[in-house]
Enzyme design. Structure first.
Site, PDB file in Angstrom:
ATOM      1  N   LYS A   1       0.861  -1.296   0.277  1.00 38.10           N
ATOM      2  CA  LYS A   1       0.117   0.079   0.075  1.00 38.10           C
ATOM      3  C   LYS A   1       0.779   1.260   0.178  1.00 38.10           C
ATOM      4  O   LYS A   1       1.945   1.060   0.454  1.00 38.10           O
ATOM      5  CB  LYS A   1      -1.136  -0.068   1.089  1.00 38.10           C
ATOM      6  CG  LYS A   1      -2.112   1.002   1.145  1.00 38.10           C
ATOM      7  CD  LYS A   1      -3.073   0.039   0.445  1.00 38.10           C
ATOM      8  CE  LYS A   1      -4.313   0.781   0.283  1.00 38.10           C
ATOM      9  NZ  LYS A   1      -5.471  -0.010  -0.304  1.00 38.10           N
TER      10      LYS A   1
HETATM   11  N1  GLU Z   1      -7.148   0.071  -3.513  1.00 37.21           N
HETATM   12  C1  GLU Z   1      -7.987  -1.168  -3.728  1.00 37.21           C
HETATM   13  C2  GLU Z   1      -8.098  -2.239  -2.553  1.00 37.21           C
HETATM   14  O1  GLU Z   1      -7.730  -1.692  -1.439  1.00 37.21           O
HETATM   15  C3  GLU Z   1      -7.276  -2.038  -4.991  1.00 37.21           C
HETATM   16  C4  GLU Z   1      -5.896  -2.132  -4.902  1.00 37.21           C
HETATM   17  C5  GLU Z   1      -5.243  -2.595  -6.274  1.00 37.21           C
HETATM   18  O2  GLU Z   1      -6.155  -2.879  -7.351  1.00 37.21           O
HETATM   19  O3  GLU Z   1      -4.014  -2.928  -6.395  1.00 37.21           O
HETATM   20  O4  GLU Z   1      -8.181  -3.281  -2.774  1.00 37.21           O
END
Ligand code: GLU
Length: 435
Positions: free
Chosen positions: A129
């Protein structure tokens, strides 16, 4: 030897903070939340200590400073993060969050969630993240672009098509991904697979925009069947009307459910016999918010959580349902479209009230699933139809639901523990095979 009850190696500070709506609330430590959930599941499945130690600790954490010349001429320094939690099952994967409350512990907790989420939906990625502490709503397009490009330059060396692939999250969108791809391309050449959630014109996947909401809808349908709720005519309240909340509302309304309430940072709206979601969308387009739509009653975000509904879908930020407000929750089922919207204390209280909670790592895995499809399409330079994307998405979400629901019934354990056990099992297996 570390034990399941050993304190987290990543204890974070406590203090006061504000809730998802900018209101004063108790401090929510997202890393502590995911760590507690991990430990409950690890304990339940008797996961060996060494594997626990490996899976609890992030692999790498980057903290960067990004100077941006603001429109008024002054220089502002932003703090950014990229945490790579675990990569035993594949390249690190996870979104980039732009929000004024972003900090390292939050990004760390969210990175761990991605590791479990990618394992649950069975895509060959690890978890990561990123985030920048900023208020994107008060920044101009030029400022946001400069910030995004500066951030991308700083985290560039940790990224790679087979190393770490960002995506949108709270406060970022396809435009931000386009800037990230473009910035990366300046140094490495055309590399669409370096980020997912791009505009379709630039190599984004059809169906990616709606993917998280579509996944939430698919899981809500299954959960309603499992817990005896007739979705046709069911009353649903959705907190948050951004990408995830609005798509969830649209897709669930199409199935005949009544979306009685929705909200955003400015407040909420309620209509006993169900909102016309298309009208809400038009109103948001025109005014920037759901509030003051004619024919609706104004409510606040707190009231939305306590409505007498069949399904409550928190789709805003983490820490929405806490021990302070959980006793007022009257929904029959909760589906976590946001990441970490229910704190562990609230989770236990809901469990004792027999209110099932479908956890984030299962309910909102549709986004990263279609991110995987986008990445595959970029690597192959071959585009899928919308039909193929949503078909494959449905397939994976249903498989994940079936495995977790079966485990929850068999082991008489809440869906959250069953989800974590399912995820830990898969990541632990890959860990044992590698080390
Ligand atoms: N931000 C989204 C999540 O928390 C998608 C992450 C992604 O597609 O890599 O799942």
């Amino acid at each position: 030897m570390p034990t399941a009850t050993a304190p987290s190696p990543y204890k974070t500070s406590t203090g006061s903070s504000t809730g998802p709506n900018g209101k004063a609330g108790s401090h929510v430590d997202f890393n502590a939340i995911t760590d507690q959930q991990f430990l409950r599941a690890a304990d339940h499945m008797k996961l060996e200590d060494e594997i626990q130690l490996r899976l609890r600790s992030p692999y790498r954490e980057m903290v960067v400073q990004v100077p941006v010349r603001m429109d008024d001429g002054h220089l502002e320094m932003f703090h950014g993060y990229r945490v790579q939690h675990n990569g035993v099952r594949g390249p690190y994967k996870g979104g980039i969050r732009y929000h004024h409350k972003v900090d390292l512990p939050e990004v760390r907790g969210l990175a761990a969630l991605m590791t479990w989420k990618t394992a649950i939906v069975g895509v060959p990625f690890g978890g990561a993240k990123g985030g920048v502490t900023c208020d994107p709503t008060s920044m101009s397009r030029a400022e946001l672009q400069a910030l995004t490009r500066g951030f991308m330059q700083k985290i560039d060396l940790a990224l790679g098509v087979y190393r770490d692939i960002p995506a949108p999250d709270v406060g970022t969108n396809a435009q931000v991904m386009a800037w990230m791809m473009d910035e990366y391309g300046k140094k490495h050449g055309y590399t669409p697979a370096i980020v997912t959630g791009k505009p379709v014109n630039l190599g984004g996947s059809l169906g990616r925009d709606e993917a998280t909401g579509r996944g939430v809808m698919i899981i809500t349908v299954e959960a309603c069947k499992a817990y005896g709720i007739n979705l046709k005519g069911a009353k649903i309240a959705i907190q948050g009307f951004g990408n995830v909340g609005s798509w969830t509302a649209r897709l669930i309304a199409k199935l005949g459910a009544k979306i009685v309430a929705v909200s955003d940072v400015h407040g909420g709206i309620f209509k006993e016999d169900g909102l016309d979601v298309d009208k809400v969308l038009e109103h948001v387009k025109a005014t920037g918010s759901v509030v003051e739509l004619s024919g609706t009653r104004a409510i606040d975000n707190e009231e939305l959580l306590t409505l007498e509904v069949d399904v409550l879908i928190p789709a805003a930020l983490g820490g929405a349902i806490t021990k302070q407000n959980v006793d007022n929750v009257k929904a029959k089922l909760i589906v976590e479209a946001a990441n970490s919207p229910v704190t562990p204390e609230a989770d236990e209280a809901l469990q004792s009230k027999n209110i099932p909670v479908v956890p984030d790592i299962l309910a909102n895995g549709g986004g990263v699933t279609v991110s995987y499809f986008e990445w595959v399409q970029n690597l192959q330079q071959f585009n899928w139809s919308h039909q193929k994307v949503i078909g494959e998405l449905e397939d994976r979400m249903l498989r994940a639901w079936k495995a977790i629901h079966a485990r929850s019934v068999e082991e008489r354990t809440p869906l959250r523990i069953a989800s974590y056990v399912e995820a830990l099992d898969r990541v632990a297996q890959a860990t044992r095979q590698r080390f």
